[in-house]
Design a protein around this motif. Structure first.
Motif, PDB file in Angstrom:
ATOM      1  N   LEU A 265       0.827  -1.205   0.000  1.00  0.00           N
ATOM      2  CA  LEU A 265       0.000   0.000   0.000  1.00  0.00           C
ATOM      3  C   LEU A 265       0.859   1.252   0.000  1.00  0.00           C
ATOM      4  CD1 LEU A 265      -2.795  -1.036   2.531  1.00  0.00           C
ATOM      5  CD2 LEU A 265      -3.032  -0.742   0.060  1.00  0.00           C
ATOM      6  N   THR A 266       1.935   1.206   0.735  1.00  0.00           N
ATOM      7  CA  THR A 266       2.824   2.368   0.773  1.00  0.00           C
ATOM      8  C   THR A 266       3.426   2.629  -0.596  1.00  0.00           C
ATOM      9  OG1 THR A 266       3.364   1.880   3.078  1.00  0.00           O
ATOM     10  CG2 THR A 266       4.856   3.342   1.916  1.00  0.00           C
ATOM     11  N   ALA A 267       3.814   1.556  -1.311  1.00  0.00           N
ATOM     12  CA  ALA A 267       4.388   1.714  -2.651  1.00  0.00           C
ATOM     13  C   ALA A 267       3.366   2.263  -3.635  1.00  0.00           C
ATOM     14  CB  ALA A 267       4.930   0.362  -3.130  1.00  0.00           C
ATOM     15  N   GLU A 268       2.106   1.792  -3.566  1.00  0.00           N
ATOM     16  CA  GLU A 268       1.070   2.281  -4.466  1.00  0.00           C
ATOM     17  C   GLU A 268       0.766   3.750  -4.217  1.00  0.00           C
ATOM     18  OE1 GLU A 268      -2.282  -0.251  -4.093  1.00  0.00           O
ATOM     19  OE2 GLU A 268      -1.303  -1.986  -5.013  1.00  0.00           O
ATOM     20  N   MET A 272       1.165   6.794  -6.932  1.00  0.00           N
ATOM     21  CA  MET A 272       0.076   7.725  -7.255  1.00  0.00           C
ATOM     22  C   MET A 272       0.515   9.160  -7.084  1.00  0.00           C
ATOM     23  SD  MET A 272      -3.180   5.709  -5.578  1.00  0.00           S
ATOM     24  CE  MET A 272      -4.298   7.059  -5.946  1.00  0.00           C
ATOM     25  N   LYS A 273       1.248   9.420  -6.033  1.00  0.00           N
ATOM     26  CA  LYS A 273       1.738  10.787  -5.829  1.00  0.00           C
ATOM     27  C   LYS A 273       2.716  11.180  -6.916  1.00  0.00           C
ATOM     28  CE  LYS A 273       1.201  11.007  -0.804  1.00  0.00           C
ATOM     29  NZ  LYS A 273       1.890  11.178   0.492  1.00  0.00           N
ATOM     30  N   LYS A 280       0.734  17.423 -13.218  1.00  0.00           N
ATOM     31  CA  LYS A 280       0.728  18.856 -12.910  1.00  0.00           C
ATOM     32  C   LYS A 280       1.825  19.578 -13.668  1.00  0.00           C
ATOM     33  CE  LYS A 280      -1.430  18.557  -8.381  1.00  0.00           C
ATOM     34  NZ  LYS A 280      -1.289  18.788  -6.935  1.00  0.00           N
ATOM     35  N   LYS A 281       2.975  18.939 -13.817  1.00  0.00           N
ATOM     36  CA  LYS A 281       4.080  19.569 -14.541  1.00  0.00           C
ATOM     37  C   LYS A 281       3.755  19.712 -16.026  1.00  0.00           C
ATOM     38  CE  LYS A 281       7.789  18.048 -11.508  1.00  0.00           C
ATOM     39  NZ  LYS A 281       9.023  17.238 -11.389  1.00  0.00           N
ATOM     40  N   SER A 282       2.978  18.799 -16.650  1.00  0.00           N
ATOM     41  CA  SER A 282       2.651  18.858 -18.075  1.00  0.00           C
ATOM     42  C   SER A 282       1.503  19.802 -18.394  1.00  0.00           C
ATOM     43  CB  SER A 282       2.300  17.454 -18.571  1.00  0.00           C
ATOM     44  OG  SER A 282       1.169  16.959 -17.895  1.00  0.00           O
ATOM     45  N   GLY A 283       0.837  20.372 -17.374  1.00  0.00           N
ATOM     46  CA  GLY A 283      -0.233  21.332 -17.599  1.00  0.00           C
ATOM     47  C   GLY A 283      -1.589  20.731 -17.727  1.00  0.00           C
TER      48      GLY A 283
END
Length: 314
Positions: A265-268, A272-273, A280-283
């Motif tokens: 769960l921590t890896a997923e 996702m983050k 967000k970086k691609s607009g």
């Protein structure tokens, strides 16, 4: 004399035709003496006395064996052996010949050879002088006092042993010039605290001021030492229990399965983050992203999936 014996005595006197007239034992003895003289017997009448033998068992004084060998574990130090000799010298019931015999019997090894070389008729003072020169203290007073002031409690040394070691150093340092009891206690009171291990020294700082007497302060130190030992055992027991619980949890397969699920769960969540940050970086942070496909553009553009015409050329 019991009642039957008295009755028998009266019967015998009656059969003999004797009727002694007496009021007390003394008159009876006088009458008996005169009667025996008349009959030609002995006039000495002695009361029978019970003799009791008293056996007085005297145990000869002894000294512990001393050989002068530093590696001998069952033997006392020379200072202790010498002290016991001095105690016997003050005993008025022990003659000089007895004391010499006791000393000779206690000497072993090289110490016994020292006595043998002097001969069996050597005086006790001469023998003790020879032993002092071989096994007595050779350090001067200044060196011994330096040891006293620089001494400190050992890591595995308890308060009792630490105090005895200090007292021994002070006695050796002041052998030629004995101290008064007041000065001795003051010096020991100061040094026993200053030489303590840091943990006990900090804990006993207040008692050092409140207990000016050496013996009383040493008792307080022993109490604190006992309390600290109990606290240390409790801490070790708690730590051991935690370690045992941790080992039990690690051995449980359910714990391992749960740990694997948490890691997954921590890896997923981390993935996702990471994807959210790339969008967000691609607009296109405000548009839907489908996992594994190209992003869907706004309505005015043609997409590879639906084939819609773009309205931008109109």
């Amino acid at each position: 004399m019991d009642r039957d014996n008295k009755t028998q005595l009266i019967k015998v006197l009656d059969e003999m035709g004797l009727a002694p007239k007496c009021k007390d034992p003394e008159e009876f003895k006088e009458w008996m003496s005169s009667y025996l003289q008349e009959q030609g017997g002995s006039a000495d009448v002695k009361p029978r006395t019970e003799s009791k033998e008293h056996h007085i068992v005297t145990q000869q004084a002894r000294l512990p064996p001393f050989s002068g060998d530093p590696s001998a574990k069952q033997e006392p130090s020379y200072d202790l052996w010498r002290y016991e000799v001095e105690c016997l010298c003050r005993d008025s019931t022990i003659t000089e010949e007895m004391l010499a015999q006791i000393i000779h019997r206690s000497l072993r090894g090289n110490a016994g050879l020292v006595a043998m070389r002097l001969g069996s008729g050597a005086a006790i003072s001469e023998l003790l002088t020879q032993l002092d020169s071989n096994y007595g203290v050779v350090e001067d007073q200044e060196a011994l006092m330096g040891k006293f002031y620089n001494a400190s409690q050992g890591d595995s040394e308890d308060v009792t042993s630490w105090g005895c070691r200090l007292e021994d150093l002070l006695v050796k340092a002041t052998r030629t010039e004995p101290l008064s009891m007041t000065k001795r206690n003051h010096m020991l009171h100061s040094r026993i605290w200053k030489g303590l291990r840091s943990a006990l020294k900090e804990r006993s700082a207040a008692k050092f001021e409140l207990c000016p007497g050496y013996e009383d302060f040493k008792v307080e130190l022993r109490k604190m030492e006992s309390e600290m030992a109990i606290e240390q055992k409790s801490t070790i027991k708690t730590a051991t229990s935690k370690m045992a619980c941790s080992d039990t949890c690690n051995e449980d397969p359910r714990y391992e399965k749960l740990e694997g699920m948490i890691k997954q769960l921590t890896a997923e969540v981390r993935n996702m983050k990471s994807r959210d940050g790339e969008v967000k970086k691609s607009g296109f942070g405000n548009h839907l992203i489908v996992h594994g496909h190209r992003p869907l553009y706004w309505l005015g553009r043609k997409t590879a999936r639906c084939g819609c015409a773009s309205t931008s050329g109109r």
